[in-house]
Design a protein around this motif. Structure first.
Motif, PDB file in Angstrom:
ATOM      1  N   GLY A 132      38.278  41.779  39.551  1.00  0.00           N
ATOM      2  CA  GLY A 132      38.880  42.393  38.375  1.00  0.00           C
ATOM      3  C   GLY A 132      37.925  43.304  37.634  1.00  0.00           C
ATOM      4  N   MET A 133      36.665  42.907  37.535  1.00  0.00           N
ATOM      5  CA  MET A 133      35.687  43.749  36.833  1.00  0.00           C
ATOM      6  C   MET A 133      35.379  45.010  37.623  1.00  0.00           C
ATOM      7  SD  MET A 133      35.110  42.709  33.867  1.00  0.00           S
ATOM      8  CE  MET A 133      33.734  43.748  33.446  1.00  0.00           C
ATOM      9  N   ILE A 134      35.403  44.941  38.937  1.00  0.00           N
ATOM     10  CA  ILE A 134      35.199  46.156  39.742  1.00  0.00           C
ATOM     11  C   ILE A 134      36.359  47.124  39.513  1.00  0.00           C
ATOM     12  CG2 ILE A 134      35.147  47.054  42.096  1.00  0.00           C
ATOM     13  CD1 ILE A 134      33.547  44.557  42.874  1.00  0.00           C
ATOM     14  N   ILE A 135      37.575  46.623  39.544  1.00  0.00           N
ATOM     15  CA  ILE A 135      38.754  47.465  39.311  1.00  0.00           C
ATOM     16  C   ILE A 135      38.733  48.016  37.889  1.00  0.00           C
ATOM     17  CG2 ILE A 135      41.276  47.470  39.172  1.00  0.00           C
ATOM     18  CD1 ILE A 135      41.209  45.253  41.335  1.00  0.00           C
ATOM     19  N   GLU A 136      38.393  47.163  36.940  1.00  0.00           N
ATOM     20  CA  GLU A 136      38.354  47.571  35.535  1.00  0.00           C
ATOM     21  C   GLU A 136      37.272  48.622  35.285  1.00  0.00           C
ATOM     22  OE1 GLU A 136      37.711  45.355  31.284  1.00  0.00           O
ATOM     23  OE2 GLU A 136      38.303  44.166  33.020  1.00  0.00           O
ATOM     24  N   THR A 137      36.119  48.476  35.915  1.00  0.00           N
ATOM     25  CA  THR A 137      35.047  49.458  35.772  1.00  0.00           C
ATOM     26  C   THR A 137      35.473  50.805  36.337  1.00  0.00           C
ATOM     27  OG1 THR A 137      33.404  47.687  35.910  1.00  0.00           O
ATOM     28  CG2 THR A 137      32.633  49.936  36.307  1.00  0.00           C
ATOM     29  N   TYR A 138      36.148  50.792  37.462  1.00  0.00           N
ATOM     30  CA  TYR A 138      36.663  52.030  38.039  1.00  0.00           C
ATOM     31  C   TYR A 138      37.623  52.711  37.067  1.00  0.00           C
ATOM     32  CZ  TYR A 138      39.322  55.121  41.119  1.00  0.00           C
ATOM     33  OH  TYR A 138      39.943  56.207  41.665  1.00  0.00           O
ATOM     34  N   GLY A 139      38.528  51.950  36.481  1.00  0.00           N
ATOM     35  CA  GLY A 139      39.464  52.502  35.503  1.00  0.00           C
ATOM     36  C   GLY A 139      38.757  53.013  34.260  1.00  0.00           C
TER      37      GLY A 139
ATOM     38  N   GLY B 253      45.053  46.849  35.119  1.00  0.00           N
ATOM     39  CA  GLY B 253      45.178  46.016  36.315  1.00  0.00           C
ATOM     40  C   GLY B 253      43.961  45.137  36.514  1.00  0.00           C
ATOM     41  N   GLY B 254      42.780  45.675  36.226  1.00  0.00           N
ATOM     42  CA  GLY B 254      41.558  44.881  36.310  1.00  0.00           C
ATOM     43  C   GLY B 254      41.558  43.736  35.313  1.00  0.00           C
ATOM     44  N   ILE B 255      42.072  43.992  34.117  1.00  0.00           N
ATOM     45  CA  ILE B 255      42.169  42.924  33.112  1.00  0.00           C
ATOM     46  C   ILE B 255      43.100  41.823  33.607  1.00  0.00           C
ATOM     47  CG2 ILE B 255      42.999  42.383  30.790  1.00  0.00           C
ATOM     48  CD1 ILE B 255      41.987  45.142  29.922  1.00  0.00           C
TER      49      ILE B 255
END
Length: 140
Positions: free
Chosen positions: A86-93, A73-75
């Motif tokens: 997006g990078m915050i979401i991706e880092t969490y994932g 989803g971050g991607i």
């Protein structure tokens, strides 16, 4: 010892370039293009190192569903034009997906001569212990 195939060597290079593009994208104020290329190279490198089937199984295990959704989803959010979010979401994932690997990686880094000394300093050692999940670590 085990043999490393040519495909795995290529995969390590792709993943390394992916991480490099991601870092460069973050340093250049979340450049959308560099972040997208970094994500694609990292996933392609992972697929080359462990194989397509094992990569698919890694991302779509039942207990890793939340991390996979956040990572991919971050991607998608980065590609839509919101690179910071997006990078915050991706880092969490990424943290959810690879949290089982952190203790092994930190213990390896503690054995590297100069870096190990730095990671074992009193204040930094406590933070690294919390990250690694070692509450009662013993020095060897």
């Amino acid at each position: 010892m085990f043999e490393i195939t040519e495909m795995q060597k290529i995969g390590v290079g792709l993943a390394g370039f992916g991480v490099g593009f991601l870092l460069l994208g973050v340093l250049l104020l979340f450049d959308k293009g560099l972040l997208a290329i970094g994500n694609i190279l990292f996933i392609a490198g992972l697929a080359c190192v462990i194989g397509l089937e094992r990569t698919f199984r890694f991302f779509f295990q039942k207990h890793k569903f939340k991390g996979s959704v956040a990572f991919f989803g971050g991607i998608v959010v980065v590609l839509w034009g919101w690179p910071f979010t997006g990078m915050i979401i991706e880092t969490y994932g990424f943290v959810l997906l690879f949290s089982g690997f952190f203790p092994a990686a930190i213990n390896f880094l503690r054995r590297v001569p100069v870096l190990g000394t730095f990671l074992n300093l009193p204040i930094i050692g406590g933070l690294v212990d919390k990250l690694a999940g070692d509450s009662n670590r013993t020095m060897v």
